[in-house]
Design a protein around this motif. Structure first.
Motif, PDB file in Angstrom:
ATOM      1  N   TYR A  81      21.216  55.577  91.136  1.00 43.85           N
ATOM      2  CA  TYR A  81      21.473  54.170  90.830  1.00 43.85           C
ATOM      3  C   TYR A  81      21.769  53.318  91.844  1.00 43.85           C
ATOM      4  CZ  TYR A  81      22.494  49.875  88.262  1.00 43.85           C
ATOM      5  OH  TYR A  81      22.674  48.649  87.861  1.00 43.85           O
ATOM      6  N   GLN A  92      19.209  50.656  93.652  1.00 43.60           N
ATOM      7  CA  GLN A  92      19.370  48.992  93.690  1.00 43.60           C
ATOM      8  C   GLN A  92      19.466  48.499  95.165  1.00 43.60           C
ATOM      9  OE1 GLN A  92      19.316  47.509  90.746  1.00 43.60           O
ATOM     10  NE2 GLN A  92      19.024  49.584  89.963  1.00 43.60           N
ATOM     11  N   LEU A 129      17.793  49.742  97.696  1.00 44.00           N
ATOM     12  CA  LEU A 129      16.290  49.604  98.184  1.00 44.00           C
ATOM     13  C   LEU A 129      15.694  48.430  97.447  1.00 44.00           C
ATOM     14  CD1 LEU A 129      15.463  53.317  98.760  1.00 44.00           C
ATOM     15  CD2 LEU A 129      16.336  51.879 100.460  1.00 44.00           C
ATOM     16  N   PHE A 130      16.035  48.274  96.143  1.00 46.75           N
ATOM     17  CA  PHE A 130      15.203  47.268  95.571  1.00 46.75           C
ATOM     18  C   PHE A 130      15.651  45.883  96.233  1.00 46.75           C
ATOM     19  CE2 PHE A 130      15.357  49.775  91.296  1.00 46.75           C
ATOM     20  CZ  PHE A 130      14.393  50.142  91.507  1.00 46.75           C
ATOM     21  N   ALA A 131      16.893  45.744  96.640  1.00 46.70           N
ATOM     22  CA  ALA A 131      17.338  44.347  97.303  1.00 46.70           C
ATOM     23  C   ALA A 131      16.776  44.219  98.663  1.00 46.70           C
ATOM     24  CB  ALA A 131      18.869  44.546  97.382  1.00 46.70           C
ATOM     25  N   GLY A 133      18.408  35.027  96.027  1.00 47.01           N
ATOM     26  CA  GLY A 133      18.313  36.450  95.601  1.00 47.01           C
ATOM     27  C   GLY A 133      18.887  36.969  94.627  1.00 47.01           C
ATOM     28  N   ARG A 134      19.133  38.124  94.223  1.00 43.74           N
ATOM     29  CA  ARG A 134      20.019  38.662  93.185  1.00 43.74           C
ATOM     30  C   ARG A 134      20.887  39.754  93.557  1.00 43.74           C
ATOM     31  NH1 ARG A 134      19.037  36.749  88.016  1.00 43.74           N
ATOM     32  NH2 ARG A 134      20.953  37.903  87.623  1.00 43.74           N
ATOM     33  N   PRO A 135      21.602  39.561  94.718  1.00 45.89           N
ATOM     34  CA  PRO A 135      22.458  40.717  95.281  1.00 45.89           C
ATOM     35  C   PRO A 135      23.254  40.973  94.204  1.00 45.89           C
ATOM     36  CG  PRO A 135      22.901  38.537  96.573  1.00 45.89           C
ATOM     37  CD  PRO A 135      21.699  38.418  95.507  1.00 45.89           C
ATOM     38  N   PHE A 159      22.873  42.194  91.587  1.00 46.80           N
ATOM     39  CA  PHE A 159      22.519  43.449  90.939  1.00 46.80           C
ATOM     40  C   PHE A 159      22.838  44.763  91.550  1.00 46.80           C
ATOM     41  CE2 PHE A 159      18.476  41.062  89.155  1.00 46.80           C
ATOM     42  CZ  PHE A 159      19.401  40.699  88.025  1.00 46.80           C
ATOM     43  N   ILE A 160      23.072  44.448  92.929  1.00 44.80           N
ATOM     44  CA  ILE A 160      23.694  45.715  93.970  1.00 44.80           C
ATOM     45  C   ILE A 160      25.107  46.220  93.645  1.00 44.80           C
ATOM     46  CG2 ILE A 160      23.772  46.503  96.241  1.00 44.80           C
ATOM     47  CD1 ILE A 160      22.351  43.852  97.107  1.00 44.80           C
ATOM     48  N   GLU A 201      18.802  41.210 101.592  1.00 42.29           N
ATOM     49  CA  GLU A 201      17.993  40.612 100.553  1.00 42.29           C
ATOM     50  C   GLU A 201      17.680  39.112 100.655  1.00 42.29           C
ATOM     51  OE1 GLU A 201      19.126  41.324  96.576  1.00 42.29           O
ATOM     52  OE2 GLU A 201      17.642  39.868  95.909  1.00 42.29           O
TER      53      GLU A 201
END
Lengths: 462, 406
Positions: B267, B271, B273-275, B289-291, B293-294, B308
């Motif tokens: 998880y 997360q 890497l997605f960022a 962005g949506r940091p 989520f990290i 990100e």
């Protein structure tokens, strides 16, 4: 001594840090897209929740799909499930909803660089090349049969209608309710037959065989058609084992004589046929507005009998209805296949253009001289041959029928696929139509030609 | 005059402070004045400290410039994630600057630091035992002590003590212990430092201590066989750990393929890497962005949040800032005469280097992920204070190096 070693350590540290930078760069260049599209990436949906997804309209501005309060609404239910696709949080996105996701969310396109304000609360609207009137008509005309209809403007590559059946309602609520049924149904309603269904092309492949034969100067040959011919150790029969007597090349095509075309195929051999098929787009792919399957010519070279079978569209060759429509496009458009497309433009809410597709050439498999000769053959087919049912008064229609044996041959009777590909008006083609009915059991001339005729008529009458 | 001010590094720093905090202030509605206070405080602290260093000639001026730039980046990110974290960080920054000056003066004018090796060792062991007895577990590692509502990590202090202890052992005169050769005795005590970390499951710091220890003996021990033997022991311990300890095995497996179990073991890294992927080269822009989520975006994973929103170019800039910092550190080390100072300064510099590499390498999946803070940037008092103790020591040494050079 100590200082020398310290400098070595510094070099090592520099190396480690360069490794960090290199890895980051590699990740962004090669892995970024794959990683961001992962369905576990919450960002995929997070961005969308704040944005009203763009509308999708047909070429005349009739709205086909729009968003309201976070729900995607498809105005015509299942009519566009294999074109626009669906947009579901649970099952993902397909077709236009997937390939044009960024534009529908108001990202990408020409204005991206200038759109720094982040004012992206409204997505861009898409205008399709589809003619809703024609799509609706084709859908109804196909009835409850499993099959597909593809209509393309051969001069531009605009896709005018694209129907596949069986179909399904792409709205999220219905998907949730019926997903298991949809995925397990043996009729595969999720398969877009027009673009991803692979079938033996049958006699419609004779268009390609003819192109090869004309290039080899075999179009003046005469045949004494006895209804059957033995090549190698295999017997080939005409449809209904009908003997056509003394016929020339044109008649052989118009009557779809397997006798003549099997002999031709044996003489041409499989590499020549493969080369010609690939020039028409077999074994090749291109970027299209929705996912599609690559049509495949038989991979292995074969003996005389095998080449004879390939010449009449049997054997290992598989084609999508889209591929056969494109094949006809080359004949209709002076030997040039224009790149097909479904989305013609995207505009923002102020009506400014942010994306536009211009017609462009995809392949040029044959010269215009060869295409003129094949056109004559196809006009003759509709005038006097197997395609008579496609004839329209005062309009010159060109076409080719096909009745393709398939894997059910010898197991169940009357399960052949029926095909018709054609275009009109022959001297200035506005529309190419490919009609395919799977496991219909009838001939292309009986079942598909009338459908194609009605579609051409509907479109040209407008 | 104005033009030259902007061209000077401190001018650029002020400019970045202004731009970043004004941007943060304007992007969020309703406007939060506290963000401007935070930005103003950071700017004032940066400028005052820099002026003190320059005008009182406290040695190298670039070390602090780089550190304050890194702090700025960190506080901007923290304010963006949760401005209370940003405010707390400014508070810690103020406290750390106090510690910085105290360390500077203490190190600059007192000269018996090389004689205190057993104090360093005893203090470290005491802190270790304290952590293991009264410590609490936060995020899977039992390495926190809570005093009066504040939690701090003793290991951050032990990091500095470890370097001082090694420097004293490697450059001083050592009495024989248990008839062991000097270097074997040093190794014995170094491994005691490391062994305690095993109980705390501090894999990141363990790795860091391994790296620092091996590097220092590589430089200071002329016995190549001994160095090789140490590398061998570290490798064997590492491999044995990976094979026998479930925690380490999971981390290595997750590193090799995080995508096979995204919702559990993979998880955090996925997360992250997605960022980074969402940011691309140029970033989404601060606040876009949506940091959030990290997981742990404010501490271990802050580098992913930076990538990100400020892009991989921003991330690379941060890496290069560390690299210049380390280069300045090594430059100071090279001017110092052979002895305890040189070794301690070297140890501190390489510790910054390896710590940065371990955590950034971890969050970008270059190496297995081990939780450890990013110096000067991650949220948290212990880490910041520890980094400023180290900076104070380096600063004092740079002043000494200058004297030595004259």
């Amino acid at each position: 001594m100590v200082n020398k070693k310290i400098i070595k350590v510094l070099m090592f540290i520099v190396f480690l840090f360069v490794l960090l930078i290199g890895h980051l760069t590699y990740f962004i260049v090669f892995k970024k897209d794959e990683v961001s599209q992962n369905s576990h990436n919450k960002r995929l949906w997070a961005y969308e929740e704040d944005i009203v997804r763009g509308e999708i309209a047909d070429r005349n501005g009739i709205v086909l799909a729009f968003s309201k309060e976070g729900e995607r609404i498809y105005n015509y239910n299942s009519l566009y499930c294999h074109v626009i696709g669906y947009n579901s949080k649970i099952y993902g996105k397909t077709n236009i909803e997937s390939k044009f996701n960024s534009l529908l969310l108001g990202r990408g396109g020409l204005t991206e660089v200038f759109n720094l304000s982040g004012d992206g609360k409204v997505g861009y609207d898409l205008t399709l090349t589809i003619d809703h009137r024609l799509q609706h008509y084709a859908y109804g005309r196909l009835g409850n049969a499993n099959g597909s209809i593809v209509a393309i403007n051969p001069q531009t590559g605009e896709v005018l209608a694209l129907v596949s059946k069986p179909d399904f309602d792409p709205s999220n609520a219905v998907l949730i309710k019926k997903w298991t049924e949809l995925t397990e149904n043996s009729n595969s309603p999720l398969l877009a037959r027009a673009t991803s269904g692979l079938y033996p092309p049958g006699s419609t492949f004779k268009i390609i065989t003819s192109a090869a034969a004309i290039e080899k100067g075999m179009d003046n040959d005469m045949y004494s058609d006895t209804g059957s011919v033995i090549i190698g150790n295999t017997a080939f029969y005409n449809y209904g084992k009908k003997a056509n007597g003394e016929i020339d090349f044109k008649k052989a095509f118009a009557l779809s004589s397997n006798f003549a075309f099997c002999s031709m195929g044996a003489a041409l051999t499989s590499p020549t046929l493969r080369d010609m098929a690939q020039r028409f787009g077999f074994d090749k792919t291109f970027d299209f507005d929705i996912d599609f399957s690559k049509s495949a010519f038989a991979a292995k070279d074969t003996d005389e009998a095998g080449s004879a079978a390939l010449a009449i569209g049997q054997g290992e060759t598989l084609a999508t209805p889209l591929q056969m429509a494109l094949t006809a496009c080359a004949v209709a458009n002076d030997g040039v296949i224009m790149k097909p497309y479904i989305v013609q433009k995207a505009t923002n809410k102020n009506g400014n253009l942010v994306y536009e597709k211009k017609p462009q050439q995809l392949y040029k498999p044959i010269t215009s001289e060869v295409s003129e000769k094949i056109k004559d053959l196809m006009v003759e087919t509709v005038k006097t041959g197997t395609g008579k049912n496609a004839g329209i008064r005062n309009i010159s229609v060109a076409g080719k029928t096909g009745t393709a044996e398939n894997e059910l041959l010898g197991k169940e009777n009357n399960k052949e696929h029926a095909w018709f590909v054609g275009f009109a008006p022959a001297d200035d083609s506005q529309i190419v139509v490919a009609v395919m009915l799977e496991y219909s059991g009838g001939s292309g001339g009986e079942l598909c030609a009338p459908i194609a005729r009605d579609i051409i008529n509907t479109y040209l009458k407008k | 005059m104005k033009a030259t001010l902007v061209k000077k590094p401190i001018g650029m720093l002020v400019l970045i402070n202004l731009l970043a905090f004004l941007l943060l202030f304007f992007y969020r509605k309703p406007h939060n004045l506290q963000i401007l206070y935070v930005g103003g405080s950071i700017m004032v602290l940066n400028v005052i400290t820099y002026s003190v260093i320059v005008f009182l000639k406290l040695g190298d001026e670039y070390l602090f410039l780089i550190a304050s730039m890194l702090i700025t980046v960190g506080v901007v990110m923290l304010c963006r994630l949760n401005y209370t974290l940003g405010i707390a960080q400014v508070g810690w920054y103020l406290a750390s600057l106090g510690v910085f000056y105290v360390t500077y003066i203490a190190y600059r004018y007192i000269n018996f630091w090389s004689n205190l090796k057993w104090l360093y060792f005893a203090l470290s062991v005491a802190l270790y035992i304290l952590t293991l007895t009264v410590g609490v577990t936060i995020n899977g590692a039992k390495n926190w002590i809570v005093v009066g509502g504040h939690s701090f990590q003793p290991v951050e202090v032990i990091k500095v003590l470890f370097i001082f202890f090694l420097a004293a052992r490697l450059t001083g005169n050592n009495k024989k212990i248990l008839n062991l050769p000097e270097n074997y005795a040093t190794a014995f005590f170094a491994f005691i430092f490391i062994a305690f970390l095993l109980f705390q499951r501090e894999w990141g710091i363990m790795l860091l201590f391994f790296f620092c220890y091996i590097t220092l003996i590589y430089i200071y021990d002329s016995n190549k066989l001994f160095v090789a033997l140490n590398v061998l022991v570290c490798t064997v311990v590492g491999v044995a750990g990976a094979l026998t300890m479930h925690h380490i095995a999971v981390r290595i497996h997750t590193w090799k393929n995080p995508w096979s179990d995204i919702s559990n073991t993979g998880y955090q890294i996925t997360q992250s890497l997605f960022a980074i992927a969402a940011g691309g080269f140029f970033g989404t822009g601060i606040g876009m962005g949506r940091p959030d989520f990290i997981p742990e975006a404010h501490s271990d994973f802050i580098f992913s949040a930076i990538c990100e929103e400020m892009g991989v170019f921003g991330g690379v800039a941060v890496i290069l800032l560390y690299l210049i910092f380390i280069y300045r550190g090594i430059k100071i080390v090279l001017t110092l005469p052979k002895g305890f100072d040189k070794c301690a300064a070297l140890g501190i510099t390489i510790m910054f280097a390896f710590q940065t590499f371990i955590i950034i390498g971890g969050v970008i999946k270059l190496i297995p992920l081990t939780g450890i803070t990013l110096p000067f940037i991650s949220s948290g008092g212990s880490s910041l204070v520890s980094s400023f103790i180290s900076l104070g020591v380096l600063q004092a040494m740079s002043a000494r190096g200058n004297e030595h050079g004259k």
